[in-house]
Design a protein around this motif. Sequence first.
Motif, PDB file in Angstrom:
ATOM      1  N   UNK A  79      34.247  62.328  29.307  1.00 19.63           N
ATOM      2  CA  UNK A  79      34.971  62.631  28.066  1.00 19.63           C
ATOM      3  C   UNK A  79      34.036  62.714  26.869  1.00 19.63           C
ATOM      4  N   UNK A  80      32.967  61.903  26.871  1.00 20.43           N
ATOM      5  CA  UNK A  80      32.024  61.884  25.752  1.00 20.43           C
ATOM      6  C   UNK A  80      30.667  61.428  26.267  1.00 20.43           C
ATOM      7  N   UNK A  81      29.803  62.365  26.629  1.00 17.50           N
ATOM      8  CA  UNK A  81      28.513  62.000  27.224  1.00 17.50           C
ATOM      9  C   UNK A  81      27.586  61.215  26.298  1.00 17.50           C
ATOM     10  N   UNK A  82      27.896  61.157  25.005  1.00 16.94           N
ATOM     11  CA  UNK A  82      27.032  60.456  24.055  1.00 16.94           C
ATOM     12  C   UNK A  82      27.409  58.994  23.890  1.00 16.94           C
ATOM     13  N   UNK A  83      28.430  58.565  24.586  1.00 17.53           N
ATOM     14  CA  UNK A  83      28.810  57.160  24.521  1.00 17.53           C
ATOM     15  C   UNK A  83      27.729  56.336  25.209  1.00 17.53           C
ATOM     16  N   UNK A  84      27.144  55.388  24.452  1.00 14.34           N
ATOM     17  CA  UNK A  84      26.019  54.626  24.980  1.00 14.34           C
ATOM     18  C   UNK A  84      26.386  53.350  25.703  1.00 14.34           C
ATOM     19  N   UNK A  85      27.470  52.714  25.287  1.00 14.69           N
ATOM     20  CA  UNK A  85      27.871  51.436  25.885  1.00 14.69           C
ATOM     21  C   UNK A  85      29.249  51.558  26.510  1.00 14.69           C
ATOM     22  N   UNK A  86      29.407  50.885  27.646  1.00 17.09           N
ATOM     23  CA  UNK A  86      30.671  50.933  28.367  1.00 17.09           C
ATOM     24  C   UNK A  86      31.099  49.512  28.719  1.00 17.09           C
ATOM     25  N   UNK A  87      32.336  49.125  28.356  1.00 18.60           N
ATOM     26  CA  UNK A  87      32.799  47.785  28.715  1.00 18.60           C
ATOM     27  C   UNK A  87      33.072  47.686  30.213  1.00 18.60           C
ATOM     28  N   UNK A  88      32.646  46.578  30.800  1.00 18.88           N
ATOM     29  CA  UNK A  88      32.931  46.293  32.212  1.00 18.88           C
ATOM     30  C   UNK A  88      33.497  44.891  32.318  1.00 18.88           C
ATOM     31  N   UNK A  89      34.504  44.731  33.132  1.00 17.95           N
ATOM     32  CA  UNK A  89      35.028  43.410  33.479  1.00 17.95           C
ATOM     33  C   UNK A  89      34.868  43.270  34.982  1.00 17.95           C
ATOM     34  N   UNK A  90      34.055  42.304  35.378  1.00 15.24           N
ATOM     35  CA  UNK A  90      33.718  42.135  36.790  1.00 15.24           C
ATOM     36  C   UNK A  90      34.224  40.800  37.308  1.00 15.24           C
ATOM     37  N   UNK A  91      35.109  40.858  38.290  1.00 11.79           N
ATOM     38  CA  UNK A  91      35.662  39.652  38.910  1.00 11.79           C
ATOM     39  C   UNK A  91      34.854  39.307  40.147  1.00 11.79           C
ATOM     40  N   UNK A  92      34.781  38.024  40.442  1.00 10.07           N
ATOM     41  CA  UNK A  92      34.079  37.577  41.638  1.00 10.07           C
ATOM     42  C   UNK A  92      32.579  37.785  41.553  1.00 10.07           C
ATOM     43  N   UNK A 128      32.619  39.663  31.427  1.00  4.46           N
ATOM     44  CA  UNK A 128      32.826  40.887  30.656  1.00  4.46           C
ATOM     45  C   UNK A 128      31.547  41.174  29.905  1.00  4.46           C
ATOM     46  N   UNK A 129      31.122  42.427  29.933  1.00  6.04           N
ATOM     47  CA  UNK A 129      29.917  42.799  29.216  1.00  6.04           C
ATOM     48  C   UNK A 129      29.872  44.280  28.913  1.00  6.04           C
ATOM     49  N   UNK A 130      28.743  44.708  28.347  1.00  3.04           N
ATOM     50  CA  UNK A 130      28.525  46.098  27.975  1.00  3.04           C
ATOM     51  C   UNK A 130      27.450  46.702  28.888  1.00  3.04           C
ATOM     52  N   UNK A 131      27.790  47.788  29.566  1.00  7.14           N
ATOM     53  CA  UNK A 131      26.871  48.493  30.442  1.00  7.14           C
ATOM     54  C   UNK A 131      26.227  49.618  29.642  1.00  7.14           C
ATOM     55  N   UNK A 132      24.894  49.679  29.635  1.00  8.91           N
ATOM     56  CA  UNK A 132      24.183  50.714  28.887  1.00  8.91           C
ATOM     57  C   UNK A 132      23.606  51.797  29.789  1.00  8.91           C
ATOM     58  N   UNK A 133      23.975  51.782  31.040  1.00  3.08           N
ATOM     59  CA  UNK A 133      23.453  52.748  31.994  1.00  3.08           C
ATOM     60  C   UNK A 133      22.317  52.193  32.836  1.00  3.08           C
ATOM     61  N   UNK A 134      21.745  51.058  32.388  1.00  4.72           N
ATOM     62  CA  UNK A 134      20.634  50.446  33.111  1.00  4.72           C
ATOM     63  C   UNK A 134      20.872  48.971  33.417  1.00  4.72           C
ATOM     64  N   UNK A 135      21.502  48.281  32.481  1.00  6.27           N
ATOM     65  CA  UNK A 135      21.714  46.839  32.631  1.00  6.27           C
ATOM     66  C   UNK A 135      23.016  46.447  31.948  1.00  6.27           C
ATOM     67  N   UNK A 136      23.548  45.310  32.355  1.00  4.10           N
ATOM     68  CA  UNK A 136      24.774  44.770  31.772  1.00  4.10           C
ATOM     69  C   UNK A 136      24.416  43.656  30.794  1.00  4.10           C
ATOM     70  N   UNK A 137      24.900  43.764  29.586  1.00  9.44           N
ATOM     71  CA  UNK A 137      24.717  42.722  28.576  1.00  9.44           C
ATOM     72  C   UNK A 137      25.985  41.867  28.578  1.00  9.44           C
ATOM     73  N   UNK A 138      25.930  40.673  29.176  1.00  8.79           N
ATOM     74  CA  UNK A 138      27.121  39.827  29.245  1.00  8.79           C
ATOM     75  C   UNK A 138      27.558  39.383  27.852  1.00  8.79           C
ATOM     76  N   UNK A 139      28.866  39.391  27.628  1.00 11.03           N
ATOM     77  CA  UNK A 139      29.416  38.917  26.359  1.00 11.03           C
ATOM     78  C   UNK A 139      30.228  37.642  26.520  1.00 11.03           C
ATOM     79  N   UNK A 140      30.931  37.533  27.641  1.00 18.06           N
ATOM     80  CA  UNK A 140      31.721  36.327  27.892  1.00 18.06           C
ATOM     81  C   UNK A 140      31.959  36.171  29.392  1.00 18.06           C
ATOM     82  N   UNK A 141      32.196  34.940  29.799  1.00 11.99           N
ATOM     83  CA  UNK A 141      32.475  34.651  31.210  1.00 11.99           C
ATOM     84  C   UNK A 141      33.562  33.603  31.285  1.00 11.99           C
ATOM     85  N   UNK A 142      34.431  33.740  32.261  1.00 13.40           N
ATOM     86  CA  UNK A 142      35.480  32.751  32.465  1.00 13.40           C
ATOM     87  C   UNK A 142      35.738  32.593  33.946  1.00 13.40           C
ATOM     88  N   UNK A 143      36.431  31.546  34.287  1.00 11.66           N
ATOM     89  CA  UNK A 143      36.704  31.295  35.697  1.00 11.66           C
ATOM     90  C   UNK A 143      37.532  30.051  35.872  1.00 11.66           C
TER      91      UNK A 143
END
Length: 101
Positions: free
Chosen positions: A16-29, A72-87
């Motif tokens: 939808x927008x190739x110039x978007x640099x950061x992508x939110x990811x929520x990873x369980x487990x 939950x973190x931000x994916x920049x295409x190379x690495x994930x920058x964690x912002x918060x964790x819960x469990x």
Amino acid sequence: MALDEEWTGVAQRVAACPWTGLHPLVLQGAVPALMGNRLQLIVAGASLRLNVSDGETWALLAVSGGRPITLMGEWDGHALKPLTAWGGEGGALLWQRSSGA
């Protein structure tokens, strides 16, 4: 969400927008683990590179205790920058990136 669903979301946002640099990811487990001298996140059999400081590395390892967490973190295409964790039961907050990090 499952890892496949998260990657599908990233692909849709890039389409939808190739110039978007950061992508939110929520990873369980997800399990933070040291591989060599770098912190990796093991989730659904995949290993993701994390963008964290030394202090954050040890904090994430300590709060997970080797157990799966939701991160939950931000994916920049190379690495994930964690912002918060819960469990745990009730989804208790385990860790949150400080504003100075």
